[in-house]
Motif scaffolding. Structure first.
Motif, PDB file in Angstrom:
ATOM      1  N   TRP A  40       0.858  -1.224  -0.151  1.00  0.00           N
ATOM      2  CA  TRP A  40      -0.181  -0.027   0.029  1.00  0.00           C
ATOM      3  C   TRP A  40       0.890   1.330  -0.005  1.00  0.00           C
ATOM      4  CZ3 TRP A  40      -0.048   3.867   3.607  1.00  0.00           C
ATOM      5  CH2 TRP A  40      -0.727   4.821   3.420  1.00  0.00           C
ATOM      6  N   TRP A  41       1.939   1.144   0.921  1.00  0.00           N
ATOM      7  CA  TRP A  41       2.855   2.336   0.924  1.00  0.00           C
ATOM      8  C   TRP A  41       3.365   2.714  -0.317  1.00  0.00           C
ATOM      9  CZ3 TRP A  41       3.622   6.788   2.920  1.00  0.00           C
ATOM     10  CH2 TRP A  41       4.924   7.429   2.848  1.00  0.00           C
ATOM     11  N   GLN A  42       4.024   1.591  -1.064  1.00  0.00           N
ATOM     12  CA  GLN A  42       4.802   1.893  -2.241  1.00  0.00           C
ATOM     13  C   GLN A  42       3.827   2.033  -3.411  1.00  0.00           C
ATOM     14  OE1 GLN A  42       7.056  -1.834  -2.428  1.00  0.00           O
ATOM     15  NE2 GLN A  42       8.002  -1.299  -0.580  1.00  0.00           N
ATOM     16  N   GLN A  43       2.814   1.516  -3.411  1.00  0.00           N
ATOM     17  CA  GLN A  43       1.688   1.792  -4.772  1.00  0.00           C
ATOM     18  C   GLN A  43       0.791   3.090  -4.486  1.00  0.00           C
ATOM     19  OE1 GLN A  43       2.102   0.070  -7.533  1.00  0.00           O
ATOM     20  NE2 GLN A  43       3.698  -1.534  -6.667  1.00  0.00           N
ATOM     21  N   ILE A  44       0.620   3.395  -3.140  1.00  0.00           N
ATOM     22  CA  ILE A  44      -0.351   4.406  -3.075  1.00  0.00           C
ATOM     23  C   ILE A  44       0.187   5.343  -2.097  1.00  0.00           C
ATOM     24  CG2 ILE A  44      -2.688   4.899  -2.467  1.00  0.00           C
ATOM     25  CD1 ILE A  44      -3.421   2.001  -3.336  1.00  0.00           C
ATOM     26  N   GLY A  45       0.167   4.877  -1.046  1.00  0.00           N
ATOM     27  CA  GLY A  45       0.618   5.871   0.126  1.00  0.00           C
ATOM     28  C   GLY A  45       1.791   6.974  -0.097  1.00  0.00           C
ATOM     29  N   SER A  46       2.759   6.495  -0.706  1.00  0.00           N
ATOM     30  CA  SER A  46       4.059   7.273  -1.072  1.00  0.00           C
ATOM     31  C   SER A  46       3.583   8.140  -2.394  1.00  0.00           C
ATOM     32  CB  SER A  46       5.241   6.612  -1.163  1.00  0.00           C
ATOM     33  OG  SER A  46       5.111   5.774  -2.425  1.00  0.00           O
ATOM     34  N   THR A  47       2.676   7.824  -3.024  1.00  0.00           N
ATOM     35  CA  THR A  47       2.362   8.586  -4.290  1.00  0.00           C
ATOM     36  C   THR A  47       1.162   9.693  -4.155  1.00  0.00           C
ATOM     37  OG1 THR A  47       0.458   7.313  -4.942  1.00  0.00           O
ATOM     38  CG2 THR A  47       2.582   6.564  -5.453  1.00  0.00           C
ATOM     39  N   ALA A  48       1.101  10.551  -5.436  1.00  0.00           N
ATOM     40  CA  ALA A  48       0.002  11.543  -5.142  1.00  0.00           C
ATOM     41  C   ALA A  48      -1.254  11.145  -4.832  1.00  0.00           C
ATOM     42  CB  ALA A  48       0.240  12.295  -6.626  1.00  0.00           C
ATOM     43  N   LEU A  49      -1.476   9.615  -5.288  1.00  0.00           N
ATOM     44  CA  LEU A  49      -2.778   9.004  -4.905  1.00  0.00           C
ATOM     45  C   LEU A  49      -3.190   9.180  -3.615  1.00  0.00           C
ATOM     46  CD1 LEU A  49      -2.469   5.999  -6.956  1.00  0.00           C
ATOM     47  CD2 LEU A  49      -3.414   8.083  -8.063  1.00  0.00           C
ATOM     48  N   ALA A  50      -2.265   9.292  -2.769  1.00  0.00           N
ATOM     49  CA  ALA A  50      -2.563   9.291  -1.396  1.00  0.00           C
ATOM     50  C   ALA A  50      -3.424  10.618  -1.021  1.00  0.00           C
ATOM     51  CB  ALA A  50      -1.335   9.428  -0.345  1.00  0.00           C
ATOM     52  N   LEU A  58      -1.050   8.244   7.883  1.00  0.00           N
ATOM     53  CA  LEU A  58       0.167   8.617   7.447  1.00  0.00           C
ATOM     54  C   LEU A  58       0.167   9.371   5.856  1.00  0.00           C
ATOM     55  CD1 LEU A  58       3.258   8.368   7.096  1.00  0.00           C
ATOM     56  CD2 LEU A  58       2.997   5.781   6.402  1.00  0.00           C
ATOM     57  N   ALA A  59      -1.021   8.660   5.110  1.00  0.00           N
ATOM     58  CA  ALA A  59      -1.229   9.318   3.851  1.00  0.00           C
ATOM     59  C   ALA A  59      -1.804  10.823   4.049  1.00  0.00           C
ATOM     60  CB  ALA A  59      -2.268   8.565   3.007  1.00  0.00           C
ATOM     61  N   ILE A  60      -2.644  10.947   4.918  1.00  0.00           N
ATOM     62  CA  ILE A  60      -3.111  12.479   5.062  1.00  0.00           C
ATOM     63  C   ILE A  60      -2.317  13.489   5.666  1.00  0.00           C
ATOM     64  CG2 ILE A  60      -4.840  13.700   6.861  1.00  0.00           C
ATOM     65  CD1 ILE A  60      -6.521  11.002   6.642  1.00  0.00           C
ATOM     66  N   SER A  61      -1.380  12.894   6.478  1.00  0.00           N
ATOM     67  CA  SER A  61      -0.485  13.769   6.846  1.00  0.00           C
ATOM     68  C   SER A  61       0.397  14.393   6.009  1.00  0.00           C
ATOM     69  CB  SER A  61       0.713  12.994   8.074  1.00  0.00           C
ATOM     70  OG  SER A  61       0.053  12.671   9.186  1.00  0.00           O
ATOM     71  N   ARG A  62       0.866  13.682   4.888  1.00  0.00           N
ATOM     72  CA  ARG A  62       1.650  14.159   3.834  1.00  0.00           C
ATOM     73  C   ARG A  62       0.961  15.399   3.339  1.00  0.00           C
ATOM     74  NH1 ARG A  62       2.078  10.513  -0.327  1.00  0.00           N
ATOM     75  NH2 ARG A  62       3.451  11.998  -1.029  1.00  0.00           N
ATOM     76  N   PHE A  63      -0.263  15.591   3.422  1.00  0.00           N
ATOM     77  CA  PHE A  63      -1.112  16.585   2.793  1.00  0.00           C
ATOM     78  C   PHE A  63      -1.723  17.443   3.680  1.00  0.00           C
ATOM     79  CE2 PHE A  63      -0.952  12.997  -0.008  1.00  0.00           C
ATOM     80  CZ  PHE A  63      -0.169  13.480  -1.453  1.00  0.00           C
ATOM     81  N   SER A  64      -1.418  17.686   4.707  1.00  0.00           N
ATOM     82  CA  SER A  64      -2.111  18.198   5.823  1.00  0.00           C
ATOM     83  C   SER A  64      -1.099  18.715   7.147  1.00  0.00           C
ATOM     84  CB  SER A  64      -3.320  17.487   6.214  1.00  0.00           C
ATOM     85  OG  SER A  64      -3.703  17.850   7.527  1.00  0.00           O
ATOM     86  N   LEU A  65      -1.516  18.984   8.185  1.00  0.00           N
ATOM     87  CA  LEU A  65      -0.761  18.880   9.327  1.00  0.00           C
ATOM     88  C   LEU A  65      -0.159  17.522   9.488  1.00  0.00           C
ATOM     89  CD1 LEU A  65      -0.389  20.100  12.058  1.00  0.00           C
ATOM     90  CD2 LEU A  65      -2.580  18.935  12.987  1.00  0.00           C
ATOM     91  N   ARG A  66       1.005  17.710   9.696  1.00  0.00           N
ATOM     92  CA  ARG A  66       1.874  16.443  10.294  1.00  0.00           C
ATOM     93  C   ARG A  66       1.208  15.831  11.445  1.00  0.00           C
ATOM     94  NH1 ARG A  66       4.903  14.028   8.106  1.00  0.00           N
ATOM     95  NH2 ARG A  66       5.663  14.223   5.614  1.00  0.00           N
ATOM     96  N   LEU A  67       0.020  15.314  11.696  1.00  0.00           N
ATOM     97  CA  LEU A  67      -0.286  14.865  12.873  1.00  0.00           C
ATOM     98  C   LEU A  67       0.273  13.891  13.396  1.00  0.00           C
ATOM     99  CD1 LEU A  67      -3.941  15.198  12.135  1.00  0.00           C
ATOM    100  CD2 LEU A  67      -3.028  16.443  14.145  1.00  0.00           C
ATOM    101  N   CYS A  68       0.779  13.144  12.759  1.00  0.00           N
ATOM    102  CA  CYS A  68       1.703  11.702  12.836  1.00  0.00           C
ATOM    103  C   CYS A  68       3.077  11.969  12.165  1.00  0.00           C
ATOM    104  CB  CYS A  68       1.196  10.642  12.798  1.00  0.00           C
ATOM    105  SG  CYS A  68      -0.656  10.355  13.217  1.00  0.00           S
TER     106      CYS A  68
END
Lengths: 223, 223, 223, 223
Positions: A111-121, A185-195
């Motif tokens: 999930w991380w490699q294919q989605i979470g780390s990409t723009a798709l997240a 983790l996904a959200i944090s990349r585009f928002s507040l780094r909550l985690c």
DNA sequence: AATGAATGAGTTTTCATTCAT
DNA sequence: TATGAATGAAAACTCATTCAT
């Protein structure tokens, strides 16, 4: 018409207008990419179509050549992101034969490699932010994407339980608990780094997996 | 009401005055509540001040008597929510003497009871949605709220590790992993039900705690 | 509260805000008047709301306080004009007892005085110009206004025929033929002076009536 | 085809060339026809050139090869319609020798057959609708078309009066009154059916003529 | 000649903010 | 204080016109 010049058709040469056509074909995806970035960054209402167009390198009018309204662009952005995510996920989904723990690990990392780390997240953040404003999008996302991800996790958990690798537990609740750190983790990349502010995604995922694995094992089990 | 507090009375009828004063004081909190609800529901940009005013039962002009701008109202809503959340959290935070596991349990459930299950949880969704549009709010939230919550969890984890109750691990990463399901639970209430669709919050939290506890225990430990 | 100041109510004085309120009450009709003038002059599509607002002496935004869209304003303009026209017509419609010829004369002149010579006549041009773009308006107009006018004429013609004052004829066709010059007169005022360029409305109407009356009389009749 | 006209043949196939030439020449008339239909239907401002081009079966760019602007197309449409109308009228206008009543009948019916019942009638509606937006077109139309039609009617009326066939009357006013039903009939076809809703054009015109004839006759005359 | 993608000026529409009452 | 009518800057959307192919 002469036999020695057979391939010259009377209409324009097929290669002609290629630059234009190539651009035309690329336009929608350029616009979708620009839209995704800005919508994720600012939300639907705060994003100006002028900015989307500028980022895609076209004028505002051009945008309307491909999408009839701001809302249509938004939905296309989501749709496009979802399709890409599902395609990416599909690649990972070859039947896994090893232990359930390995499958689980595979799912998380995949999930991380294919989605979470990409723009798709970013789509996840978008859906979360706009779910109330676009309920039908939320429903669609739930049905097409979330239920799919949950099904994969459910399969892994149930196999592990059946084989005694995992202890019996409230599977649906566990699925939610397992997914949550991924989404954050996904959200944090585009928002507040909550985690994960100063924790690397790898450490974060590994810690999640470690906790999870031990948490799932039957009491008294050794690694 | 006591004779030694004579300045309470004035030429205006006491009942009318107090009513007016109470109403006046109450106004902002009604506006804050209305603002919270709508901002959480729709986001900052998509929320109309007209709607906020109507929901608070006042006119749009009145809103400007208390807040100089939409942004000021927004910040006040966040501030107000944060203060309330910190107050609520503070009540729970009396030094806990028992085992670390119990403290952890206490923290999780306390969060749910004092914050997660209340309107305050909406602030989390708001911050996540608007962090990029209001970076200073995000920073402020991180410094005042998140770091506080993390500190409490850090304390619990470190004490547990020190006392051999928990195995050594990447504490910061673990904190993130522990918080994530809580946040997702909060967010879900005001957004797409990404998690916990048909799982009750209680089951969800209990599963989270169970997984966590076993995940934290040193290898080979028995409950 | 004191008996010597009985008429001072606690709320604002009823006369207060009168200027504002008076303006507010007047706004819709000011806007309708401005809209009528411009729509009649330029047609729906070519009329800018900016201009309507300016002519009414308000800002563009104010217009939207009273009408939710350009189309809504347009429909209100038509509706308003129709209502006024019907009211004006109603005044004339007291049962007429004299000869049918007199009634006919009365109808023609009355129409001119109450409608044809006023701003209301513009509505006819508007309807004719925009009928295809707003079919429901056209239908409504036909049912409410035209059928009413036709009924009055029909009554006059049939009475005249019954009493031998007029010769038998194709009543419906005659109605159309009688109405046409009236409508053209109305339209001409807001359009190309197709008819009546140098003929005064009075001469025009009188000639129409004279031709008509003789045209209707049984063969061999003398005035 | 004749050997003495050798330049007709070229290296390109003669059939292809003629087809192309014919199509090229036909293009403007297709565009004019499409323009007329749409302008009449919707008015100038509400008509999109995209639609005109599509209806003519060409691209929008092609339209600009023949007309430099929307307004130019509009004027060409009017011009074209007027020319055709005048040509059609001309055919009928051979000097008539019989009684004035017959000439009048001829004019009315001729108008209907050559203009009123054809697409040309739409031009009238167009002029009426757009006269204020294009005053120079209105002037032009008045000078070229209306004055011509009026002259014909004037001739008929004056001859009838001179010969004692018609009574003396206000000729200019009578002309207007005679024309009005014709114009309304034309307009009705492209707008609200204000007149003639269930009356056939033939009945309508015949009734108009009958009323008119009797209206024009000297008092006491018998048919 | 013909096409249709691209443009941007012009309009409609929205809504935070002001201010007379 | 409270109101809500009025404003106008800003954003969505349209479409006549251009121009590379």
């Amino acid at each position: 018409m002469h036999p020695t010049a057979p391939h010259e058709s009377s209409s324009t040469a097929p290669g002609a207008a290629s630059t234009r056509r190539r651009r035309k074909n690329a336009r929608p995806s350029e616009l979708l990419a620009a839209g995704l970035e800005l919508f994720v960054d600012r939300g639907f209402a705060a994003t100006r179509l002028d900015d989307v167009a500028r980022r895609a390198g076209v004028s505002k009018g051009t945008l309307y050549l491909y999408f009839p309204s701001k809302e249509a662009l938004f939905k296309a952005v989501i749709e496009d992101g979802m399709v890409a995510a599902l395609l990416a996920a599909g690649e990972r989904m070859a039947a896994h034969q090893g232990p359930a723990a390995e499958l689980l690990h595979e799912l998380l990392l995949g999930w991380w490699q294919q989605i979470g780390s990409t723009a798709l997240a970013g789509v996840s953040k978008l859906i979360i932010s706009e779910a109330r404003n676009f309920p039908e999008i939320a429903d669609y996302y739930r049905e097409r994407v979330i239920s799919r991800g949950r099904a994969l996790l459910r399969q892994a958990l149930e196999r592990g339980i059946d084989q005694g690798e995992f202890r019996p537990l409230h599977v649906e609740a566990a699925i939610d608990v397992i997914i949550a750190p991924l989404l954050m983790l996904a959200i944090s990349r585009f928002s507040l780094r909550l985690c994960g502010h100063e924790v690397s995604p790898e450490d974060y995922l590994e810690t999640h997996f470690e906790l999870l694995l031990r948490g799932l094992r039957p009491a008294g089990d050794r690694p």
